[in-house]
Design an enzyme around this catalytic site. Structure first.
Site, short mmCIF file in Angstrom:
data_model
loop_
_atom_site.label_atom_id
_atom_site.label_comp_id
_atom_site.label_asym_id
_atom_site.label_seq_id
_atom_site.Cartn_x
_atom_site.Cartn_y
_atom_site.Cartn_z
N GLY A 14 0.77 -1.24 0.00
CA GLY A 14 0.00 0.00 0.00
C GLY A 14 0.80 1.29 0.00
O GLY A 14 0.29 2.32 0.47
N ARG A 93 -5.59 -8.33 -9.15
CA ARG A 93 -6.59 -9.10 -9.89
C ARG A 93 -7.05 -8.27 -11.09
O ARG A 93 -7.00 -7.05 -11.04
CB ARG A 93 -7.81 -9.38 -9.03
N ILE A 94 -7.54 -8.99 -12.09
CA ILE A 94 -8.12 -8.28 -13.22
C ILE A 94 -9.56 -7.95 -12.88
O ILE A 94 -10.32 -8.82 -12.43
CB ILE A 94 -8.03 -9.13 -14.50
N LEU A 95 -9.89 -6.68 -13.02
CA LEU A 95 -11.23 -6.23 -12.65
C LEU A 95 -12.26 -6.78 -13.64
O LEU A 95 -12.03 -6.74 -14.86
CB LEU A 95 -11.23 -4.70 -12.69
N ASN A 109 -5.23 2.75 -13.01
CA ASN A 109 -4.28 1.77 -12.45
C ASN A 109 -2.88 2.34 -12.61
O ASN A 109 -2.63 3.13 -13.51
CB ASN A 109 -4.39 0.46 -13.22
N HIS A 111 1.10 0.96 -13.08
CA HIS A 111 1.82 -0.26 -13.42
C HIS A 111 3.31 0.06 -13.55
O HIS A 111 3.68 1.07 -14.16
CB HIS A 111 1.29 -0.83 -14.74
N ASP A 147 -3.85 -4.44 -18.16
CA ASP A 147 -2.90 -3.33 -18.37
C ASP A 147 -2.95 -2.78 -19.79
O ASP A 147 -1.92 -2.38 -20.35
CB ASP A 147 -1.46 -3.78 -18.01
N GLU A 176 6.52 6.31 -9.06
CA GLU A 176 5.08 6.01 -8.94
C GLU A 176 4.41 6.93 -7.93
O GLU A 176 3.30 7.41 -8.15
CB GLU A 176 4.87 4.56 -8.50
C1 GAR Z 1 3.52 -1.10 -7.42
O1 GAR Z 1 4.82 -1.13 -7.95
C2 GAR Z 1 2.49 -1.10 -8.53
O2 GAR Z 1 2.89 -0.39 -9.66
C3 GAR Z 1 2.43 -2.58 -8.84
O3 GAR Z 1 2.46 -3.21 -7.59
C4 GAR Z 1 3.20 -2.39 -6.68
C5 GAR Z 1 2.32 -2.14 -5.48
O4 GAR Z 1 3.06 -1.50 -4.48
N1 GAR Z 1 1.25 -2.92 -9.56
C6 GAR Z 1 1.21 -3.89 -10.46
O5 GAR Z 1 2.18 -4.58 -10.75
C7 GAR Z 1 -0.13 -4.07 -11.14
N2 GAR Z 1 -0.01 -4.91 -12.28
P1 GAR Z 1 2.33 -0.80 -3.25
O6 GAR Z 1 1.38 -1.83 -2.68
O7 GAR Z 1 3.42 -0.46 -2.31
O8 GAR Z 1 1.60 0.39 -3.79
#
Ligand code: GAR
Length: 206
Positions: A14, A93-95, A109, A111, A147, A176
Site C-alpha cells: 500500500g 486481480r483483473i477487474l 491503475n 503499473h 494493463d 510512482e
Molecule cells: C507497485 O509497484 C504497482 O505499480 C504494482 O504493484 C506495486 C504495489 O506497491 N502494480 C502492479 O504490478 C499491477 N499490475 P504498493 O502496494 O506499495 O503500492
C-alpha cells in the site's frame, strides 16, 4: 471540488495508497479517499487506511464460488460509497467487466513498466530479463484487458547493470508515488481529455 471521492483497491503493502492518502490530506489532490478494499486479509494497505481513518473492507475471494460472484460483491461495496474515481494501487486481480462498465472512464491503475511493455505480474523482473536499458511506470485508465487501457501519464528511469528486481522496483516506486497523485489531480481538475485511446492533458509542463 474537495468532496471528490476516491475508492482504492489494493492487495499489498500500500505505498501507492499512502501517496494518495498523503496528497489528499495535504490538499494537493482535491478529493478524499473514502474506502479501501483489499482481497488480502491483513494487507498492509488496510492498516494504512485505518491509520488515516478511512473505511476498509476485506473481500475474501475464496468464499465466492465464482469470479462473477466476487465481482458482484465488490461492485456492491463500491456502489455503496459512490466514488468519483476508483484507483487500483497494487491490486493484483483483473477487474471484472461489470465493474469496468459501471465505472467506465473512472478507474485508474498504476503499473511498474512503460506499457505496453511488460504487462502483468513482475514487470520489473520482465524488464531485467528482456534486457531493456530504460523502463518506468504508467498510469492508465482501466479497460477489460490486462494493463491495456488508455495511457494517462508515463515516466521513465534507467535500468542499471547492477540492478536486481528489488533495486529496480524501488527506483520505479519513487516515481510512482509522484505520478499517481498527479494523474488523480489532473482527473479531478478535468484536465484529462480522452479521445479514443489517446488521453490529452490540458496543462502546461506535465
Ligand atoms: C507497485 O509497484 C504497482 O505499480 C504494482 O504493484 C506495486 C504495489 O506497491 N502494480 C502492479 O504490478 C499491477 N499490475 P504498493 O502496494 O506499495 O503500492
Amino acid at each position: 471540488m474537495a468532496d471528490q471521492r476516491i475508492a482504492v483497491l489494493a492487495s499489498g503493502r500500500g505505498t501507492n495508497l499512502q501517496s494518495l492518502l498523503d496528497r489528499t490530506s495535504d490538499g494537493s489532490i482535491p478529493g478524499k479517499v473514502v474506502l479501501v478494499v483489499s482481497d488480502v486479509q491483513g494487507a498492509n494497505a488496510l492498516e494504512r487506511a485505518e491509520k488515516s481513518d478511512v473505511e476498509t473492507r476485506f473481500l475474501d475471494y475464496a468464499v465466492f464460488s465464482r469470479k462473477s460472484d466476487y465481482e458482484q460483491a465488490l461492485l456492491e461495496v463500491l456502489e455503496e460509497k459512490q466514488p468519483d474515481l476508483i484507483c487500483l494501487a497494487g491490486y493484483m486481480r483483473i477487474l471484472g467487466s461489470a465493474i469496468v462498465k459501471r465505472f467506465e472512464g473512472r478507474i485508474m491503475n498504476i503499473h511498474p513498466s512503460l506499457l505496453p511493455a511488460f504487462p502483468g505480474l513482475e514487470a520489473q523482473r520482465q524488464a531485467l530479463e528482456y534486457g531493456v536499458k530504460v523502463t518506468g511506470c504508467t498510469v492508465h485508465f482501466v479497460d477489460a484487458g490486462m494493463d491495456t487501457g488508455p495511457i494517462i501519464l508515463q515516466r521513465s528511469c534507467p535500468v542499471l547493470d547492477e540492478d536486481t528486481p528489488e533495486t529496480l522496483a524501488a527506483r520505479i516506486l519513487e516515481i510512482e508515488h509522484r505520478l499517481y497523485p498527479l494523474a488523480v489531480r489532473l482527473f479531478f481538475e478535468n484536465k484529462l481529455e480522452s479521445r479514443g485511446r489517446r488521453v490529452y492533458i490540458k496543462e502546461d509542463g506535465i
